[in-house]
Write a protein that holds these residues in place. Structure first.
Motif, short mmCIF file in Angstrom:
data_model
loop_
_atom_site.label_atom_id
_atom_site.label_comp_id
_atom_site.label_asym_id
_atom_site.label_seq_id
_atom_site.Cartn_x
_atom_site.Cartn_y
_atom_site.Cartn_z
N ASP A 171 40.20 37.36 43.21
CA ASP A 171 41.92 36.85 43.04
C ASP A 171 43.14 37.14 44.08
O ASP A 171 43.98 36.70 44.33
CB ASP A 171 42.40 36.44 41.82
N ARG A 173 40.76 42.27 43.89
CA ARG A 173 40.13 41.33 42.51
C ARG A 173 39.19 40.51 44.16
O ARG A 173 40.17 40.40 45.08
CB ARG A 173 40.00 41.34 41.29
N SER A 191 45.53 51.93 41.74
CA SER A 191 45.63 50.67 42.80
C SER A 191 44.57 51.04 44.63
O SER A 191 44.75 51.15 45.42
CB SER A 191 46.55 50.80 43.55
N SER A 198 44.63 40.19 43.33
CA SER A 198 45.58 41.90 42.96
C SER A 198 44.18 42.57 42.97
O SER A 198 43.08 43.02 43.79
CB SER A 198 45.51 41.12 41.39
N ARG A 250 43.52 45.47 41.78
CA ARG A 250 42.62 46.44 40.16
C ARG A 250 42.86 48.49 40.82
O ARG A 250 42.40 48.80 41.20
CB ARG A 250 41.28 46.71 40.11
#
Length: 204
Positions: A168, A166, A162, A170, A172
């Motif tokens: 979008d 990203r 965590s 989210s 990563r």
């Protein structure tokens, strides 16, 4: 005031020229980004063609703050801009740089380009800047990038869970790699030999 740990410099060899990134590279970098619609890959930092100028501006702003040293990757024979790459997370106290923000036009992927560019960057880091370590990081979902880093000879250090967002939104996990100065001579010899070898037939 002490001179900066790393400064913009042209690096050339193996058919490539790495030029310090400027706004003059915008048309070529825009075309490289459009080659393969790479911005649709959620695990890369490739800009949309219309966002290329903002991408360069961000890189230059980071450079001004000492956080990044960006290059345009140029085919030496044709003068075509085929991608970009950077040093980032520069730590003068331990003489460490990371190599990242790297992407290439689709038409030159799976060629000698990535190996050649990384060899130029590592040679400069270890032989000119006297780095003790060079690092890489990549999205845990970007298996292509992980394989490419491992083919260079870098060692996988671990996973930061965590770790980052990203594009979008989210979250990563980030895979970390490194190469030590003591490991560099063997890696340099192997990569140099790889670049001198004849290319494999298509599909291999």
């Amino acid at each position: 005031m002490n001179p900066p740990f790393a400064s913009p410099v042209v690096l050339q060899g193996h058919g490539l020229r790495l030029e310090p990134l400027t706004m003059e590279h915008e048309p070529g970098l825009r075309a490289a980004a459009a080659d393969g619609e790479l911005w649709n890959l959620r695990v890369t930092s490739v800009p949309r063609p219309e966002d290329t100028a903002a991408y360069i501006a961000q890189a230059l702003d980071m450079q001004a703050r000492g956080e990044r040293l960006p290059w345009a990757v140029v085919d030496a024979a044709s003068g075509r801009v085929i991608g970009c790459t950077s040093y980032h997370d520069l730590i003068p106290a331990v003489r460490r740089v990371e190599i990242g923000w790297t992407w290439y036009a689709r038409s030159v992927q799976r060629s000698h380009v990535n190996t050649a560019a990384k060899l130029l960057l590592m040679t400069h880091a270890f032989d000119t800047l006297n780095c003790t370590v060079v690092g890489w990081r990549t999205d845990i979902l970007n298996l292509t990038s992980q394989r490419a880093i491992e083919r260079l000879g870098a060692q996988r250090d671990g996973v930061l869970r965590s770790h980052a967002l990203r594009r979008d939104g989210s979250i990563r996990d980030t895979v970390m790699y490194s190469l030590l100065a003591s490991e560099w001579p063997e890696v340099r010899a192997r990569l140099s030999a790889r670049l001198q070898a004849p290319p494999l037939p298509a599909g291999d």
